[in-house]
Design an enzyme around this catalytic site. Sequence first.
Site, PDB file in Angstrom:
ATOM      1  N   GLY A 158       0.828  -1.188   0.000  1.00  0.00           N
ATOM      2  CA  GLY A 158       0.000   0.000   0.000  1.00  0.00           C
ATOM      3  C   GLY A 158       0.868   1.246   0.000  1.00  0.00           C
ATOM      4  N   CYS A 159       0.369   2.328  -0.578  1.00  0.00           N
ATOM      5  CA  CYS A 159       1.183   3.541  -0.724  1.00  0.00           C
ATOM      6  C   CYS A 159       1.506   4.182   0.633  1.00  0.00           C
ATOM      7  CB  CYS A 159       0.491   4.537  -1.644  1.00  0.00           C
ATOM      8  SG  CYS A 159      -1.206   4.968  -1.186  1.00  0.00           S
ATOM      9  N   ASN A 160       0.501   4.297   1.506  1.00  0.00           N
ATOM     10  CA  ASN A 160       0.759   4.838   2.838  1.00  0.00           C
ATOM     11  C   ASN A 160       1.712   3.946   3.620  1.00  0.00           C
ATOM     12  OD1 ASN A 160      -1.125   7.099   2.715  1.00  0.00           O
ATOM     13  ND2 ASN A 160      -2.745   5.581   2.846  1.00  0.00           N
ATOM     14  N   VAL A 161       1.561   2.658   3.422  1.00  0.00           N
ATOM     15  CA  VAL A 161       2.413   1.682   4.093  1.00  0.00           C
ATOM     16  C   VAL A 161       3.867   1.898   3.709  1.00  0.00           C
ATOM     17  CG1 VAL A 161       2.882  -0.764   4.406  1.00  0.00           C
ATOM     18  CG2 VAL A 161       0.522   0.019   4.119  1.00  0.00           C
TER      19      VAL A 161
END
Length: 357
Positions: A158-161
């Site tokens: 995931g991008c936020n991850v």
Amino acid sequence: MTVSVAVAGASGYAGGEVLRLLLAHPEVEIGALTAHSSVGDLLGEHQPHLLPLADRVLEPTDPARLAEHDVVVLALPHGASGALTAALEAIDGPTPLLLDCGADHRLTDPAAWDAFYGGDYAGAWAYGMPELRHAGEPGPARAQREILREARTVAVPGCNVTAVTLALQPGVAAGVVRADDVVAVLANGYSGAGKAAKTHLLASEGLGAAMPYAVGGSHRHVPEIEQNLAVAGATGVRLSFTPTLVPMSRGILATVSAPLADASTSAAEVRAAWERACADEPFVHLLPAGQWPTTAAAVGSNHTVLQVALDERAGRVVVVAALDNLGKGTAGAAVQSMNLALGLPETLGLPTTGVAP
């Protein structure tokens, strides 16, 4: 070495960014471009910036058609990849290298999947973050790269991850910070919410406004971040995670803090841990002391830009990370992992410069 790559979900933001990168990849031949509701449309109707592919017709997402390729990138909504990958793996003959940009195969814990996503658990794949540090690996990250070199199925993070993990894991792996009180606040561009038409995503709602969402530990990326920090060696991970939509089309600026493991640790020792971790990473850059990341510096590139500081009064390390949510946060990670799995140079076809201003 030329490999054929099909993209399922080519009309969406993630699919479009994957195609933008693949067009510049010297070893890739772009094959089938598939979709669901936009089948029969020209790609140029949905991705007008991809001029070399604008006259390509979007095909149905047919497993047999996808299986004709060396690589298949799945840029589908969460929950849609599991059934398709099962169908691909059931077809006689060699299964293509599969790269899933959705969440279906990221989590190793079925209970975490059930709590944050629900529905059938599709199982975990090799995790597509080459820079992911494993416990006892405070220097250059090697273990995850070895896993990806052997992989035939890859779950793109995931991008936020990616932002939070790359920000904090150097301190976790080096034992500089504790992970039992991690606080992450993110400013996110609207493209991270996808292309679906929703009232709160309209320009008239978003321009001139900042809006938090998934507050109070409900964001689906929480268990994935916790999972990554545990791989890096953290125990008892506790994370407060708050994302905020801000009026920009793409980019993430993450501010992440955690308490010092040893109160006597100096600012120089803190910085040294991040310097060691970033020294040999092609796509993770620690800025000179005093210079802070901006999303504009990362947009269009596969870079994550970091800065670290010690808040001595609070006894906390603060890290700021900037990346392009569609680039390193999604499509860039897919291509980077693809390169490793195919035995190609990891950096091949990936931009290292942004497009600011």
